[in-house]
Scaffold this motif. Structure first.
Motif, PDB file in Angstrom:
ATOM      1  N   ARG A  65       0.827  -1.213   0.000  1.00 12.60           N
ATOM      2  CA  ARG A  65       0.000   0.000   0.000  1.00 12.60           C
ATOM      3  C   ARG A  65       0.853   1.252   0.000  1.00 12.60           C
ATOM      4  N   LYS A 121      -6.018  -0.731   8.339  1.00  8.27           N
ATOM      5  CA  LYS A 121      -5.267  -0.728   7.084  1.00  8.27           C
ATOM      6  C   LYS A 121      -5.043   0.733   6.752  1.00  8.27           C
ATOM      7  N   HIS A 174      -5.533   3.159   4.516  1.00  7.24           N
ATOM      8  CA  HIS A 174      -6.237   3.365   3.250  1.00  7.24           C
ATOM      9  C   HIS A 174      -5.607   4.477   2.447  1.00  7.24           C
ATOM     10  N   HIS A 175      -5.347   4.147   1.224  1.00  6.83           N
ATOM     11  CA  HIS A 175      -4.779   5.176   0.366  1.00  6.83           C
ATOM     12  C   HIS A 175      -5.777   5.434  -0.729  1.00  6.83           C
ATOM     13  N   ASN A 176      -6.217   6.645  -0.807  1.00  8.78           N
ATOM     14  CA  ASN A 176      -7.163   6.992  -1.839  1.00  8.78           C
ATOM     15  C   ASN A 176      -6.355   7.608  -2.963  1.00  8.78           C
ATOM     16  N   PRO A 221     -17.331   0.451  -5.044  1.00  8.14           N
ATOM     17  CA  PRO A 221     -16.063   1.047  -4.619  1.00  8.14           C
ATOM     18  C   PRO A 221     -14.891   0.204  -5.109  1.00  8.14           C
ATOM     19  N   PRO A 276     -10.597  -0.056  -4.426  1.00  4.66           N
ATOM     20  CA  PRO A 276      -9.543   0.508  -3.570  1.00  4.66           C
ATOM     21  C   PRO A 276      -8.438   1.194  -4.372  1.00  4.66           C
ATOM     22  N   GLY A 277      -7.855   2.221  -3.806  1.00  6.36           N
ATOM     23  CA  GLY A 277      -6.748   2.929  -4.462  1.00  6.36           C
ATOM     24  C   GLY A 277      -5.644   1.989  -4.949  1.00  6.36           C
ATOM     25  N   PRO A 278      -5.182   1.056  -4.097  1.00  5.89           N
ATOM     26  CA  PRO A 278      -4.095   0.169  -4.540  1.00  5.89           C
ATOM     27  C   PRO A 278      -4.571  -0.887  -5.537  1.00  5.89           C
ATOM     28  N   GLN A 317     -20.113  -4.832  -3.126  1.00  3.96           N
ATOM     29  CA  GLN A 317     -18.811  -4.967  -3.765  1.00  3.96           C
ATOM     30  C   GLN A 317     -18.570  -6.427  -4.098  1.00  3.96           C
ATOM     31  N   ALA A 347     -19.628   0.013   4.208  1.00  6.14           N
ATOM     32  CA  ALA A 347     -18.319  -0.661   4.240  1.00  6.14           C
ATOM     33  C   ALA A 347     -17.757  -0.830   5.652  1.00  6.14           C
ATOM     34  N   LYS A 373     -17.625  -8.867   8.116  1.00  6.86           N
ATOM     35  CA  LYS A 373     -16.749  -7.834   8.687  1.00  6.86           C
ATOM     36  C   LYS A 373     -17.504  -7.120   9.792  1.00  6.86           C
ATOM     37  N   THR A 429     -12.050  -8.272   6.943  1.00  6.82           N
ATOM     38  CA  THR A 429     -12.234  -6.996   6.254  1.00  6.82           C
ATOM     39  C   THR A 429     -12.744  -7.340   4.859  1.00  6.82           C
ATOM     40  N   ILE A 430     -13.115  -6.326   4.084  1.00  2.00           N
ATOM     41  CA  ILE A 430     -13.638  -6.616   2.744  1.00  2.00           C
ATOM     42  C   ILE A 430     -12.509  -7.156   1.871  1.00  2.00           C
ATOM     43  N   GLU A 431     -11.451  -6.390   1.752  1.00  2.00           N
ATOM     44  CA  GLU A 431     -10.304  -6.819   0.963  1.00  2.00           C
ATOM     45  C   GLU A 431      -9.527  -7.854   1.768  1.00  2.00           C
TER      46      GLU A 431
HETATM   47  P1  XMP Z   1     -11.667  -3.051   4.105  1.00  2.00           P
HETATM   48  O1  XMP Z   1     -10.853  -4.040   3.351  1.00  2.00           O
HETATM   49  O2  XMP Z   1     -10.844  -2.223   5.059  1.00  2.00           O
HETATM   50  O3  XMP Z   1     -12.237  -2.039   3.006  1.00  2.00           O
HETATM   51  O4  XMP Z   1     -12.857  -3.688   4.786  1.00  2.00           O
HETATM   52  C1  XMP Z   1     -13.274  -1.117   3.217  1.00  2.00           C
HETATM   53  C2  XMP Z   1     -13.543  -0.411   1.911  1.00  2.00           C
HETATM   54  O5  XMP Z   1     -12.443   0.411   1.525  1.00  2.00           O
HETATM   55  C3  XMP Z   1     -11.886  -0.037   0.302  1.00  2.00           C
HETATM   56  N1  XMP Z   1     -10.436   0.044   0.458  1.00  2.00           N
HETATM   57  C4  XMP Z   1      -9.699   1.077   0.028  1.00  2.00           C
HETATM   58  N2  XMP Z   1     -10.039   2.215  -0.648  1.00  2.00           N
HETATM   59  N3  XMP Z   1      -7.795   2.863  -0.671  1.00  2.00           N
HETATM   60  C5  XMP Z   1      -9.072   3.085  -1.004  1.00  2.00           C
HETATM   61  O6  XMP Z   1      -9.356   4.108  -1.655  1.00  2.00           O
HETATM   62  C6  XMP Z   1      -7.383   1.764   0.011  1.00  2.00           C
HETATM   63  O7  XMP Z   1      -6.214   1.603   0.318  1.00  2.00           O
HETATM   64  C7  XMP Z   1      -8.385   0.828   0.369  1.00  2.00           C
HETATM   65  N4  XMP Z   1      -8.351  -0.371   1.024  1.00  2.00           N
HETATM   66  C8  XMP Z   1      -9.631  -0.825   1.059  1.00  2.00           C
HETATM   67  C9  XMP Z   1     -12.397  -1.452   0.114  1.00  2.00           C
HETATM   68  O8  XMP Z   1     -12.421  -1.813  -1.262  1.00  2.00           O
HETATM   69  C10 XMP Z   1     -13.760  -1.352   0.732  1.00  2.00           C
HETATM   70  O9  XMP Z   1     -14.682  -0.723  -0.135  1.00  2.00           O
END
Ligand code: XMP
Length: 510
Positions: free
Chosen positions: A295, A340, A342-344, A387, A389-391, A431, A465, A502, A506-508
């Motif tokens: 990330r 985590k 999160h990187h947008n 949605p 994720p950024g990565p 998702q 989420a 979750k 987590t989702i990812e």
């Molecule tokens: P998790 O995996 O934490 O994800 O349950 C929750 C929501 O966030 C998205 N996600 C991200 N979005 N940068 C983003 O912009 C990230 O690094 C990132 N990691 C997770 C994930 O797809 C879900 O919608």
């Protein structure tokens, strides 16, 4: 004077954002402010009333949260909820006690329906409670308007001062007449006009940006997601080609994604420069297996590329961002535990030379952003996108990322998307995606032994989420997916379906 705004003062309760939502659902603009916001910092223009939220503290604690008590001298209608009720009672000289047991969950409520707050509410109905403290002695000038078996005083009012308060949570869906009570306050008691609509919002924002930033050059990083697309479209309607958008392909996008989103941007008339830096990203990620490290590498390099490209364009004073309301509230809170990072990909490059940020969606919730998107004629497929994720797919290949593994995720994900659409489930699932796992598994393909990898399907239901449950996909669909993925995608030996909720998952996967 027009009254069309409600302020919600936040004492840290669980449902604060929900109160704002409920008011906006009535067509009235509402905004959440920190409970201690000073009157000088509140825009009183057009203000119809103030709501005080719940919170975890006890008003009897020395250090309990406080408002700027001059709000009680403004002559505006006030509604206190839970801690808000206790706060009002305490402020006006009543007392609050901490009984042995609290009251949590659904409970029958009895009301005096002559109270303006309870107009149209049944004398007995069900409400949602979530409190420990309760009123002991009612403050002078106030009278009791509601009670439950555990809270002899579950509602008070001082009609003359137009101050109302309830111990329970009308904003929660389990409170049968909750919406009506809030509407009684916002519309009938506070007299707010219902003029909050997303089409008007879009028009007004465009006008405002046009006036404020006439002739200025701006830059926007597009991610292919709803928020950045809506923000950029709005700004571009105001300043046209003075907005230069940059779309970075980091090589971790889904199948055909770069092409599809670029086509949409073209259709929207956005001035976009696409830069393909996929090789660089993959080189940097070579051999990296730890999710947080991945990330960071993706996030940092994304910012570097964006900065470089922005410099090439030059002369832009402002950065446009698709920040939305939950991001604003979230960043104001103490994020004690980062699950985590999160990187947008639309994130702010910290060291860039911008005079300022333009964040036209700051006040909006996700569903409101989608409505603005519709008002701006952004295609439905883009507005309703799931949605991403950024990565990107970088966190859907478990461990080491290679082009071959990315290809497997791309192809299986494309099959998943196609079949979910065929089964008519596209709009019902929050998702859905596939994950490449490093597990090797034995099988027979044709007459030969195969030794390929396991791919997992993830499909979840959610509203925000924050909590999710696995979608109960029809068995026929799962079977079709497994067959197609194993037969059509080289390197897939077995398909599994992830049913983790979750929390705790987590989702990812990474
Ligand atoms: P998790 O995996 O934490 O994800 O349950 C929750 C929501 O966030 C998205 N996600 C991200 N979005 N940068 C983003 O912009 C990230 O690094 C990132 N990691 C997770 C994930 O797809 C879900 O919608």
């Amino acid at each position: 004077m027009k009254k069309n705004k409600i302020i919600v003062l936040n004492f840290g309760g669980q449902y604060d954002q929900l109160i704002v939502r409920r008011v906006r659902e009535m067509g009235v603009f509402a905004e959440l402010l920190d409970c201690s916001t000073r009157i000088e910092d509140i825009d009183l223009k057009n203000l119809a009333g103030i709501i005080l939220t719940g919170g975890p503290q006890s008003v009897n604690d020395k250090n309990s949260l406080k408002a700027d008590d001059r709000i009680f001298d403004l002559g505006l209608p006030i509604l206190g909820i839970c801690y808000g009720l206790q706060y009002i009672n305490h402020y006006f000289g009543g007392s609050v006690e901490t009984p042995k047991n609290g009251e949590y969950g659904k409970t029958p409520l009895f009301v005096d329906n002559k109270s303006d707050l309870f107009k149209g509410v049944e004398q007995e109905s069900v409400i949602w409670m979530n409190h420990r403290d309760r009123i002991k002695d009612i403050a002078d000038g106030f009278k009791k308007t509601a009670w439950t078996l555990n809270a002899p005083v579950a509602g008070i009012e001082n009609k003359e001062k137009s101050i109302y308060a309830v111990q329970f949570h009308p904003e929660v869906v389990h409170s049968e007449y909750g919406r009506l009570m809030l509407e009684n306050f916002v519309i009938n008691i506070a007299g707010a006009q219902r003029d909050w609509s997303m089409a008007d919002f879009a028009e007004e924002k465009i006008r405002e940006i046009k006036e404020k930033y006439q002739g200025e050059k701006m830059i926007c990083g597009l991610s292919g997601g709803v928020d950045s697309t809506v923000a950029a479209t709005l700004v571009s309607k105001a300043i046209g080609d003075k907005l230069q958008c940059i779309f970075v392909d980091h090589g971790l996008l889904r199948k055909d994604e770069a092409k599809t989103v670029m086509k949409t941007y073209e259709h929207l008339g956005l001035n976009v420069k696409m830069v393909d830096r996929s090789k660089e990203f993959l080189d940097l990620l070579k051999g990296v297996t730890e999710p947080e490290e991945k990330r960071k590498i993706i996030g940092n390099h994304f910012v570097e590329v964006f900065e470089e490209e922005a410099k090439k364009i030059g002369g832009a004073k402002y950065l446009v961002q698709g920040t939305i309301y939950p991001d604003v509230i979230e960043s104001g809170k103490d994020k004690a535990s980062v699950i985590k990072s999160h990187h947008n990909v639309g994130g702010l490059p910290e060291n860039m030379d911008f005079v300022g940020l333009v964040e036209p969606l700051r006040e909006l919730f996700k569903d409101e952003v989608r409505k603005v998107g519709q008002a701006l004629d952004i295609p439905e497929d883009m507005v309703q996108r799931q949605p991403f994720p950024g990565p990107g797919l970088g966190i859907r290949v478990i461990g080491d990322i290679t082009e071959e593994r990315l290809e497997i995720v791309r192809e299986t994900d494309a099959i998943l998307r196609e079949e979910i659409e065929n089964f008519g489930l596209k709009r019902d699932i929050w998702q859905y995606f596939t994950v490449w796992t490093p597990i090797k598994t034995v099988g027979v393909k044709g007459d030969a032994r195969s030794y390929d990898n396991v791919v997992a399907i993830r499909a979840v239901l959610s509203t925000d989420a924050m909590t999710v449950e696995a979608a109960n996909l029809p068995y026929d669909l799962i079977q079709t997916l497994a067959n197609r993925m194993i037969n059509e995608v080289k390197g897939v030996g077995r398909v599994v379906y992830d049913i983790t909720s979750k929390p705790p998952g987590t989702i990812e996967w990474e």
